[in-house]
Design an enzyme around this catalytic site. Structure first.
Site, PDB file in Angstrom:
ATOM      1  CE1 TYR A   1      -4.373  -2.099   4.928  1.00 39.53           C
ATOM      2  CE2 TYR A   1      -3.507   0.048   4.303  1.00 39.53           C
ATOM      3  CZ  TYR A   1      -4.003  -1.194   3.947  1.00 39.53           C
ATOM      4  OH  TYR A   1      -4.124  -1.529   2.617  1.00 39.53           O
TER       5      TYR A   1
ATOM      6  CB  SER B   1      -0.897   0.004   1.251  1.00 40.15           C
ATOM      7  OG  SER B   1      -1.506   1.266   1.445  1.00 40.15           O
TER       8      SER B   1
END
Length: 339
Positions: free
Chosen positions: A157, A132
């Site tokens: 995350y 990501s």
């Protein structure tokens, strides 16, 4: 039929789009998803129904299963013998990781570890996995390059995604597993996730409700259309990672290695102001948004932008869908789906 491609997170936004593309190319596809309730499972079921309708007899198989269940995953590999894996299953959402960190430790760390173990024990010839743009964290040196260090995540995350890159590299080094990590930048388009800004904005605009605009609108995002993400995934899948013969251990390049492991950004390389995105969406929906300006959220960053030179050099592709075109396609789908 040939050995299947295993796609984890197959009922997700990106996963379902990748599965559909593989099926259209004539691949045998084995999809896996735990169908959790992080957002409405009905949307996930609708994506799966669409895949079922796309596939030829015997071309598509779906398993309702969690990747962190190591015994079941190894049994599935033993039974079906996938030769390539696209790992997209993860607990998604930056803000949710602040409220429920345990879900990220289970799915993103333990789950990825079980996938790596299954790949090494069954001779998988290429693992492509989702990272990501969040890994760039507090970095403000735009555009983000794979050569930059990613040592300052601002959410759990993001930390789990960096951990995934390190875990994959260790398996590439120790066991010779070719692995490619793809850093996705703000993906949008038809069949998107309801917890992401495009869907949240579209729902509120259609309902005449206020939309929350964080950082008082001073945000820039590298919005990347789903078809461009899929094209990047497929091209990388078809070109397994290799060792970089020019790798220098005295000045290591984070994007490559002496091991068969590579990292690539996939972004549109044309970041836009969030207020401009809202303006384009308003025009596509034919309605005006009511804006509720809010401060920056914990775990968020002010701007993202992708340098995709490495991706283009590796597979001859860079995302290029214009924002107006992508948003129009998203808005058309949104109206049809919620009609």
């Amino acid at each position: 039929m040939s050995a299947p491609v295993l796609v984890t997170g197959a009922a997700g936004f990106i996963g379902a789009a990748v599965c559909r593309r593989l099926l259209e190319q004539g691949e045998s596809v084995l999809g896996l998803d735990n169908l959790n309730a992080y957002y409405d499972p009905a949307l996930k079921q609708a994506r799966l129904a669409r895949l079922e309708a796309t596939a030829a007899p015997g071309q598509w198989t779906f398993r309702h299963q969690a990747v962190e269940d190591g015994a079941s995953l190894l049994a599935l590999f033993e039974q079906r013998q996938p030769d390539r894996v696209v790992h997209l299953a993860a607990q998604a959402g930056v803000r949710h990781s602040i409220e429920n960190p345990q879900a990220y430790l289970q799915s993103n760390l333990l789950g990825f570890g079980t996938v790596l173990e299954a790949c090494r024990h069954h001779g998988v010839r290429h693992l492509v996995y989702a990272s990501s743009s969040s890994v760039y964290g507090g970095n403000t040196n735009l555009p983000f390059s794979e050569a930059q260090a990613v040592n300052h995540p601002v959410s759990l995350y993001a930390a789990t995604k960096k951990a995934n890159e390190l875990m994959a590299h260790s398996y590439s080094h120790l066991y010779g597993l070719p692995a490619t990590g793809l850093r996705f930048f703000t993906v949008y388009g038809p069949w998107g996730r309801p917890d992401m800004a495009p869907m949240l904005f579209a729902r509120a605009i259609q309902a005449g409700e206020p939309i929350r605009v964080f950082n008082h609108g001073h945000m820039r995002r590298d919005f990347t259309f789903i078809d461009d993400i899929v094209e990047g995934v497929i091209r990388c899948l078809e070109k397994p990672a290799t060792a970089n013969p020019a790798f220098q251990a005295v000045s290591p390049d984070p994007a490559t290695s002496w091991a068969p492991h590579r990292i690539f950004n996939i972004g549109n390389s044309q970041p836009v102001a969030l207020l401009h995105f809202i303006d384009v969406l308003e025009r596509a929906l034919g309605r005006t948004a009511i804006k509720d300006f809010q401060p920056m959220q914990p775990g968020d960053v002010a701007a993202t932008a992708a340098d995709t030179a490495l991706l283009e050099a590796w597979v001859g592709f860079r995302p290029s869908t214009p924002l107006e075109q992508g948003v129009e396609r998203f808005a058309r789908w949104y109206r049809d789906y919620h009609a």
